[in-house]
Every structure is written in C-alpha cells, then in structure tokens.
Motif scaffolding. Structure first.
Motif, short mmCIF file in Angstrom:
data_model
loop_
_atom_site.label_atom_id
_atom_site.label_comp_id
_atom_site.label_asym_id
_atom_site.label_seq_id
_atom_site.Cartn_x
_atom_site.Cartn_y
_atom_site.Cartn_z
N GLU A 30 0.85 -1.19 0.00
CA GLU A 30 0.00 0.00 0.00
C GLU A 30 0.88 1.24 0.00
OE1 GLU A 30 -4.07 1.42 2.22
OE2 GLU A 30 -2.51 0.55 3.46
N ASP A 33 -0.88 7.08 -1.35
CA ASP A 33 -2.12 7.56 -1.98
C ASP A 33 -3.31 6.67 -1.63
OD1 ASP A 33 -1.44 5.29 -3.38
OD2 ASP A 33 -1.51 6.20 -5.37
N ASP A 34 -3.07 5.71 -0.69
CA ASP A 34 -4.10 4.78 -0.20
C ASP A 34 -4.50 3.72 -1.22
OD1 ASP A 34 -4.22 6.03 2.31
OD2 ASP A 34 -5.71 7.48 1.61
N PHE A 35 -3.76 3.60 -2.31
CA PHE A 35 -4.03 2.53 -3.27
C PHE A 35 -3.05 1.38 -3.04
CE2 PHE A 35 -5.82 6.08 -5.87
CZ PHE A 35 -7.11 5.57 -6.00
N LYS A 36 -3.46 0.22 -3.48
CA LYS A 36 -2.59 -0.96 -3.40
C LYS A 36 -1.93 -1.19 -4.75
CE LYS A 36 -5.09 -3.43 0.26
NZ LYS A 36 -6.14 -2.43 0.49
N TYR A 37 -0.68 -1.66 -4.69
CA TYR A 37 0.10 -1.89 -5.90
C TYR A 37 0.81 -3.24 -5.82
CZ TYR A 37 -0.61 3.06 -6.76
OH TYR A 37 -1.19 4.29 -6.97
N PRO A 69 -2.55 -2.20 -16.11
CA PRO A 69 -2.72 -1.48 -14.84
C PRO A 69 -1.82 -0.26 -14.79
CG PRO A 69 -2.49 -3.85 -14.47
CD PRO A 69 -2.17 -3.61 -15.91
N GLU A 70 -2.29 0.80 -14.16
CA GLU A 70 -1.48 2.02 -14.08
C GLU A 70 -0.10 1.71 -13.49
OE1 GLU A 70 -1.27 6.47 -12.04
OE2 GLU A 70 -2.71 4.99 -11.30
N HIS A 104 -0.86 -0.88 -10.49
CA HIS A 104 -2.10 -0.78 -9.72
C HIS A 104 -2.71 -2.17 -9.55
CE1 HIS A 104 -5.45 1.68 -8.13
NE2 HIS A 104 -6.17 0.63 -8.51
N TYR A 105 -3.07 -2.51 -8.32
CA TYR A 105 -3.60 -3.83 -8.02
C TYR A 105 -5.05 -3.93 -8.49
CZ TYR A 105 -5.18 -7.81 -5.21
OH TYR A 105 -5.71 -9.01 -4.80
N SER A 107 -8.04 -5.59 -7.94
CA SER A 107 -8.72 -6.42 -6.95
C SER A 107 -9.84 -7.23 -7.60
CB SER A 107 -9.30 -5.55 -5.84
OG SER A 107 -9.98 -6.33 -4.88
#
Length: 260
Positions: A30, A33-37, A69-70, A104-105, A107
């Motif tokens: 994580e 930016d609070d996103f998971k990668y 993914p980004e 970018h994960y 999900s």
C-alpha cells in the motif's frame, strides 16, 4: 487514454504480502495515496533491467490501446522493511531502497483461461506487442493476462528486451525474428497480424520512442556491465525500438510461420 507518458511517484507505506510467482518476489503493498500496488523490486533477480522492461513494455502496450494497470514509480525509504521477519524479504527490501515500479492492483481479477476465445484483433495486438518487445513469458503455462471487469488486462512484461542482459550487438537483436513467438498463448487466435502491423506503425513513432526512453530514471541506468552513461543507454534502447519497428516484417513473418 492519457495523452502524456508521465508516471506518478508514490511512497510505499505498508508491505502487505509477497506474491511468490517466479524468482522476482513481487509483493502487494500500500502506498501513500491509499491505493494498493503490485511492487516490482530493483533488488530482485535482474534488478533495474527488469523494471525497465516493465516500464517500456507497459507504456508501449498502452500506446497500442491495450489494457495495462497504471504504472507508478514507487519509492522505498531507507527504513522500510526493517521489521520484516523473513530474512529473504528483508534483504530484498534493503536492496531495493530508492525508486521501484508499481502496478495498480486489480482487486478481484482472475487469471485468463486460454480456452476462452477473444477478439482476433485484440489477440493479434498482444501477439504483435510481445514479438516487438521480445517478451518470452506469455505462454500457456504462464499467460500473464488477467480478466477484470470482463476485459483482458496485460501484466508482467519484465521478461522482455532480453538483449540488455548481454548488451552487445543490439542491431542483431533488433532484427531477431523472435522464434519464441511459437509459444505465445494467443497465437492461435491472432488472425489479424498484418492489419495490426499497419495499425501499430500508425501509432508508434520515433518521437514516441524518444519520449518513452526519457522516462527511464537515471538511477535505473547505473550498470556495472557497461561504461556507458545513462543518456547513452537510453539512446541504445531508442535505436533498438526504432530499428525493430522499421523491420517488423522479420518477426511478423516468424509469427505467420508459427501459426502454420
């Protein structure tokens, strides 16, 4: 689709778990930016050359209109990972201080089933891409394709551009017909390779390759096996891409032959 090639830079805040596919030990993490990668580490396997392959391959795929993914530059601070109990992972994190690469994960994504039929033009674009970037790792055993929200997404381009592991005679490698294409998972469905080749040459250009290679960070180009400067190495990648596109008929003919 984003118009520029710039990547965001995030700072990794939390290591969640290792993803033990292959030898590169990617991980789910994580960022601030609070996103998971899904993190690809400079301290793993082939080091920053693998990250360069991911960066170039991913951005070329985006330019060709494919789902990727980004990609982000992911910074690991000096103290990150000191509390990790697994010694192998701790060594990996210590060796990866600085700039790494994150995807970018997605999900809920599931692995692509080769028995699922897809659009022939999409299959042809992916086959063309992998022949162009010399990606040896999109096979029936390891598709490196995900289904997410009913769309096909490309992941893991790190086994591309393998010419940079020897870093000799790049012209010869640029003209390589790429016989590994015979193992590509989507080759049987790639019935529009000629159309794809024309389309790709309308969308890829010298200017794009120049801007793309400028994305490679200097700290990824400090290699022990060459005395070339970062700028000289970038130029070598640029010439490889430029030459390979000009002579795409070499790998196109090989793909046609492999299709039988």
């Amino acid at each position: 689709m984003k118009k520029d090639l710039s990547l965001r830079t995030v700072t990794v805040m939390r290591y969640i778990l290792p993803l033990r596919e292959g030898g590169s030990l990617p991980a789910l993490a994580e960022a601030d930016d609070d996103f998971k990668y899904v993190l690809k580490f400079r301290g793993a396997g082939h080091g920053t050359k693998m990250l360069i392959s991911e960066l170039l391959g991913g951005q070329i795929a985006v330019k060709l209109g494919l789902n990727v993914p980004e990609l982000v530059f992911a910074r690991l601070d000096v103290d990150f990972g000191r509390t990790e109990g697994d010694e192998e992972i701790q060594d990996l994190l210590k060796g990866s201080e600085g700039l790494n690469l994150g995807l970018h994960y997605l999900s809920g994504a599931i692995a692509y089933d080769p028995s699922v039929k897809i659009d022939p033009l999409l299959a042809s674009k992916i086959v063309w891409l992998d022949a162009f970037i010399t990606n040896i790792d999109r096979t029936f055993n390891n598709t490196n394709l995900l289904l997410w929200h009913r769309e096909l997404w490309i992941i893991d381009n790190g086994a591309s551009f393998y010419f940079h592991h020897s870093w000799k005679d790049f012209e010869k490698h640029a003209l390589n017909p790429f016989p590994h294409i015979k193992n590509h998972v989507l080759l049987p469905q790639a019935t529009k390779l000629d159309e794809t080749d024309r389309w790709a040459k309308e969308h890829l250009s010298d200017h794009f390759f120049l801007e793309l290679t400028r994305l490679i960070p200097d700290e990824w180009l400090q290699w022990r096996d060459t005395n070339e400067t970062p700028e000289e190495i970038r130029h070598r990648y640029y010439l490889f891409l430029k030459t390979r596109l000009t002579h795409s008929h070499h790998f196109l003919n090989e793909a046609r032959h492999a299709r039988g």
